[in-house]
Design a protein around this motif. Structure first.
Motif, PDB file in Angstrom:
ATOM      1  N   ALA A  78      -4.691  21.290   9.690  1.00 22.62           N
ATOM      2  CA  ALA A  78      -5.059  19.948   9.670  1.00 22.62           C
ATOM      3  C   ALA A  78      -3.928  19.151   9.478  1.00 22.62           C
ATOM      4  CB  ALA A  78      -6.321  19.639   8.596  1.00 22.62           C
ATOM      5  N   ALA A  79      -3.837  17.810  10.005  1.00 19.29           N
ATOM      6  CA  ALA A  79      -3.173  16.812  10.029  1.00 19.29           C
ATOM      7  C   ALA A  79      -4.028  15.486   9.324  1.00 19.29           C
ATOM      8  CB  ALA A  79      -2.507  16.162  11.159  1.00 19.29           C
ATOM      9  N   VAL A  80      -3.536  15.307   8.437  1.00 18.95           N
ATOM     10  CA  VAL A  80      -4.466  13.969   7.474  1.00 18.95           C
ATOM     11  C   VAL A  80      -3.717  12.922   7.138  1.00 18.95           C
ATOM     12  CG1 VAL A  80      -5.967  13.767   5.556  1.00 18.95           C
ATOM     13  CG2 VAL A  80      -6.015  16.088   6.686  1.00 18.95           C
ATOM     14  N   ASP A  81      -3.975  11.729   7.097  1.00 17.55           N
ATOM     15  CA  ASP A  81      -3.281  10.430   6.689  1.00 17.55           C
ATOM     16  C   ASP A  81      -4.374   9.789   5.691  1.00 17.55           C
ATOM     17  OD1 ASP A  81      -1.569   8.247   6.982  1.00 17.55           O
ATOM     18  OD2 ASP A  81      -3.168   7.317   8.241  1.00 17.55           O
ATOM     19  N   VAL A  82      -3.952   9.394   4.543  1.00 22.40           N
ATOM     20  CA  VAL A  82      -4.661   8.520   3.696  1.00 22.40           C
ATOM     21  C   VAL A  82      -3.813   7.396   3.241  1.00 22.40           C
ATOM     22  CG1 VAL A  82      -5.599   8.843   1.358  1.00 22.40           C
ATOM     23  CG2 VAL A  82      -5.690  10.703   2.747  1.00 22.40           C
ATOM     24  N   PHE A  83      -4.203   6.482   3.513  1.00 22.48           N
ATOM     25  CA  PHE A  83      -3.471   4.908   3.516  1.00 22.48           C
ATOM     26  C   PHE A  83      -4.460   4.272   2.681  1.00 22.48           C
ATOM     27  CE2 PHE A  83      -1.963   1.152   5.959  1.00 22.48           C
ATOM     28  CZ  PHE A  83      -0.998   0.779   4.856  1.00 22.48           C
ATOM     29  N   THR A  84      -3.766   3.637   1.468  1.00 18.66           N
ATOM     30  CA  THR A  84      -4.608   2.815   0.675  1.00 18.66           C
ATOM     31  C   THR A  84      -3.584   1.688   0.360  1.00 18.66           C
ATOM     32  OG1 THR A  84      -3.731   4.017  -1.518  1.00 18.66           O
ATOM     33  CG2 THR A  84      -5.768   4.872  -0.465  1.00 18.66           C
ATOM     34  N   CYS A  85      -4.635   0.692   0.422  1.00 18.51           N
ATOM     35  CA  CYS A  85      -3.570  -0.727  -0.025  1.00 18.51           C
ATOM     36  C   CYS A  85      -4.204  -1.151  -1.414  1.00 18.51           C
ATOM     37  CB  CYS A  85      -4.406  -2.053   0.888  1.00 18.51           C
ATOM     38  SG  CYS A  85      -4.078  -1.570   2.532  1.00 18.51           S
ATOM     39  N   GLY A  86      -3.168  -1.903  -2.035  1.00 19.48           N
ATOM     40  CA  GLY A  86      -3.297  -2.063  -3.575  1.00 19.48           C
ATOM     41  C   GLY A  86      -2.719  -1.186  -4.358  1.00 19.48           C
ATOM     42  N   THR A  87      -3.144  -1.207  -5.771  1.00 19.34           N
ATOM     43  CA  THR A  87      -2.879  -0.310  -6.847  1.00 19.34           C
ATOM     44  C   THR A  87      -4.072   0.285  -7.510  1.00 19.34           C
ATOM     45  OG1 THR A  87      -2.840  -1.951  -8.552  1.00 19.34           O
ATOM     46  CG2 THR A  87      -0.637  -1.555  -7.310  1.00 19.34           C
ATOM     47  N   VAL A  88      -5.426   0.067  -7.106  1.00 16.62           N
ATOM     48  CA  VAL A  88      -6.629   0.538  -7.803  1.00 16.62           C
ATOM     49  C   VAL A  88      -7.027   1.773  -7.226  1.00 16.62           C
ATOM     50  CG1 VAL A  88      -8.880  -0.013  -8.117  1.00 16.62           C
ATOM     51  CG2 VAL A  88      -7.373  -1.909  -8.168  1.00 16.62           C
ATOM     52  N   ILE A  89      -6.613   2.063  -5.874  1.00 18.38           N
ATOM     53  CA  ILE A  89      -7.300   3.493  -5.268  1.00 18.38           C
ATOM     54  C   ILE A  89      -6.120   4.255  -5.107  1.00 18.38           C
ATOM     55  CG2 ILE A  89      -8.248   4.511  -3.646  1.00 18.38           C
ATOM     56  CD1 ILE A  89      -9.987   2.818  -4.824  1.00 18.38           C
ATOM     57  N   GLY A 118       0.529  -0.936   0.104  1.00 21.07           N
ATOM     58  CA  GLY A 118      -0.068  -0.118  -0.020  1.00 21.07           C
ATOM     59  C   GLY A 118       0.751   1.174  -0.154  1.00 21.07           C
ATOM     60  N   ARG A 119       0.282   2.407  -0.211  1.00 17.54           N
ATOM     61  CA  ARG A 119       0.707   3.733  -0.207  1.00 17.54           C
ATOM     62  C   ARG A 119      -0.014   4.412   0.963  1.00 17.54           C
ATOM     63  NH1 ARG A 119       0.666   6.038  -5.843  1.00 17.54           N
ATOM     64  NH2 ARG A 119      -1.652   5.715  -5.596  1.00 17.54           N
ATOM     65  N   GLN A 120       0.868   5.481   1.519  1.00 23.24           N
ATOM     66  CA  GLN A 120       0.422   6.073   2.735  1.00 23.24           C
ATOM     67  C   GLN A 120       0.814   7.755   2.589  1.00 23.24           C
ATOM     68  OE1 GLN A 120       1.388   4.833   6.496  1.00 23.24           O
ATOM     69  NE2 GLN A 120      -0.302   6.128   7.672  1.00 23.24           N
ATOM     70  N   LEU A 121      -0.284   8.516   2.426  1.00 19.35           N
ATOM     71  CA  LEU A 121       0.251   9.815   2.375  1.00 19.35           C
ATOM     72  C   LEU A 121       0.071  10.453   3.678  1.00 19.35           C
ATOM     73  CD1 LEU A 121      -1.394  11.291  -0.754  1.00 19.35           C
ATOM     74  CD2 LEU A 121       0.650  10.158  -0.581  1.00 19.35           C
TER      75      LEU A 121
END
Length: 135
Positions: A76-87, A5-8
């Motif tokens: 604002a502190a934000v975390d966006v974590f997505t698994c896989g490659t679709v999102i 996954g990727r985490q921003l």
């Protein structure tokens, strides 16, 4: 290296205080950000602090979006974590930055769950397609 996954890690500055101190608005924006990148929402939980600030999470099938606000600083502190490659988490970032009215941002991307394997050989969560998610 392949990643699960990727985490921003996103920091938004210069946001109008009234936006960051409105739990309903923050929740609406975070949910809409998840939807904007095609994520599948599992549950949503937000809390308004006294005297100010909002924290919340949008749990998605593909992982999560979280936020904590400091309206008094326009931050604002934000975390966006997505698994896989679709999102694509960067789609959520563009949406959030605009809706929160940030005048400045800081962004860092982490690749999570990195394995030294041939491309496309990670287990099912990595190779999920949009059609798989829509089933």
């Amino acid at each position: 290296m392949e990643a699960l996954g990727r985490q921003l890690i996103l920091e938004y500055y210069g946001c109008p205080a009234e936006r960051l101190n409105d739990a309903s608005f923050v929740e609406e924006v975070m949910v809409a950000a998840a939807e904007s990148m095609g994520a599948h929402i599992v549950c949503v939980n937000f809390h308004q602090f006294n005297p100010h600030g909002v924290s919340g999470a949008v749990v998605i099938s593909e992982s999560h979006l979280t936020i904590h606000t400091w309206p008094e600083y326009g931050y604002a502190a934000v975390d966006v974590f997505t698994c896989g490659t679709v999102i694509d988490p960067w789609e959520a970032h563009a949406f959030l930055k605009e809706r929160f009215g940030a005048t400045r941002e800081s962004t860092v991307e982490f690749r999570r769950g990195c394995f030294d394997v041939a491309p496309g050989t990670l287990p099912s969560a990595y190779g999920v397609t949009r059609e798989d998610l829509d089933k």
